[in-house]
Design an enzyme around this catalytic site. Sequence first.
Site, PDB file in Angstrom:
ATOM      1  N   GLY A 151       0.839  -1.189   0.000  1.00 30.49           N
ATOM      2  CA  GLY A 151       0.000   0.000   0.000  1.00 30.49           C
ATOM      3  C   GLY A 151       0.871   1.234   0.000  1.00 30.49           C
ATOM      4  O   GLY A 151       2.055   1.173   0.364  1.00 30.49           O
TER       5      GLY A 151
ATOM      6  N   GLN B 236       3.303   9.918   1.147  1.00 32.10           N
ATOM      7  CA  GLN B 236       4.569   9.179   1.122  1.00 32.10           C
ATOM      8  C   GLN B 236       5.399   9.462  -0.129  1.00 32.10           C
ATOM      9  O   GLN B 236       6.571   9.089  -0.187  1.00 32.10           O
ATOM     10  CB  GLN B 236       4.308   7.669   1.218  1.00 32.10           C
ATOM     11  CG  GLN B 236       3.719   7.252   2.549  1.00 32.10           C
ATOM     12  CD  GLN B 236       3.566   5.755   2.614  1.00 32.10           C
ATOM     13  OE1 GLN B 236       2.554   5.213   2.191  1.00 32.10           O
ATOM     14  NE2 GLN B 236       4.588   5.061   3.110  1.00 32.10           N
TER      15      GLN B 236
ATOM     16  N   CYS C 123       6.156  -0.054   7.228  1.00 27.65           N
ATOM     17  CA  CYS C 123       5.839   1.123   6.429  1.00 27.65           C
ATOM     18  C   CYS C 123       7.042   1.469   5.559  1.00 27.65           C
ATOM     19  O   CYS C 123       8.169   1.501   6.049  1.00 27.65           O
ATOM     20  CB  CYS C 123       5.507   2.296   7.351  1.00 27.65           C
ATOM     21  SG  CYS C 123       5.061   3.793   6.458  1.00 27.65           S
ATOM     22  N   LEU C 124       6.763   1.740   4.285  1.00 30.40           N
ATOM     23  CA  LEU C 124       7.856   2.090   3.367  1.00 30.40           C
ATOM     24  C   LEU C 124       8.543   3.394   3.778  1.00 30.40           C
ATOM     25  O   LEU C 124       9.673   3.638   3.378  1.00 30.40           O
ATOM     26  CB  LEU C 124       7.323   2.199   1.935  1.00 30.40           C
ATOM     27  CG  LEU C 124       6.775   0.892   1.341  1.00 30.40           C
ATOM     28  CD1 LEU C 124       6.148   1.157  -0.025  1.00 30.40           C
ATOM     29  CD2 LEU C 124       7.861  -0.170   1.229  1.00 30.40           C
TER      30      LEU C 124
ATOM     31  N   GLU D  45      -3.200   3.013   5.494  1.00 25.36           N
ATOM     32  CA  GLU D  45      -3.099   4.070   4.468  1.00 25.36           C
ATOM     33  C   GLU D  45      -3.982   5.274   4.816  1.00 25.36           C
ATOM     34  O   GLU D  45      -3.577   6.419   4.603  1.00 25.36           O
ATOM     35  CB  GLU D  45      -3.463   3.527   3.082  1.00 25.36           C
ATOM     36  CG  GLU D  45      -2.596   2.386   2.581  1.00 25.36           C
ATOM     37  CD  GLU D  45      -1.111   2.588   2.766  1.00 25.36           C
ATOM     38  OE1 GLU D  45      -0.621   3.733   2.776  1.00 25.36           O
ATOM     39  OE2 GLU D  45      -0.414   1.563   2.933  1.00 25.36           O
TER      40      GLU D  45
HETATM   41 NI    NI Z   1       3.008   3.390   5.619  1.00 30.85          NI
END
Ligand code: NI
Length: 161
Positions: A46, A51, A90-91, A133
């Site tokens: 996601g 981001q 989380c990225l 998200e």
């Molecule tokens: Ni995230």
Amino acid sequence: MAIRLIVKDPDPVLREPAKEVTKFNANLAKLLKDMAETMYDAEGVGLAAPQVGISKRVIVVDIGDETGLIEMVNPVIVEQDGEQFGPEGCLSIPNLNGDVRRADRVVVSGQRADGTPFTVEAKGFMARAFQHEVDHLNGILFTDLAESVYDISERTRKGGE
Ligand code: NI
């Protein structure tokens, strides 16, 4: 399409409440395509527009099951029930995971790239991805909610959001 740079915590854009989308134009369509490409490139499940440095209420989710890619503009969680507790990443927060309590089922209403309304029901891991998200759009990171946070830099890392 283009892969965009994923901003990392503590970039302030991750803490801003994102703005509602009102223009359903070519820029929005390109943002959604780029976000999906960026998510797949990073092996995430996601991604939220903040981001990639864009403070708008836009998310993409693909947990790798038969549902495939979901692109949603102005998502709102309209129903939630049940409970699940498990690891999340989380990225924008590389090398950390944390155990987060989430609703086990959510119904999310939003719009497609052309503004058409639609609703998704998600359970289990997909429900977790949607909650993660939508939190991004409100400036909330999983580390704010996690009951424990642990370093995973020594392990293979997949499934960031
Ligand atoms: Ni995230």
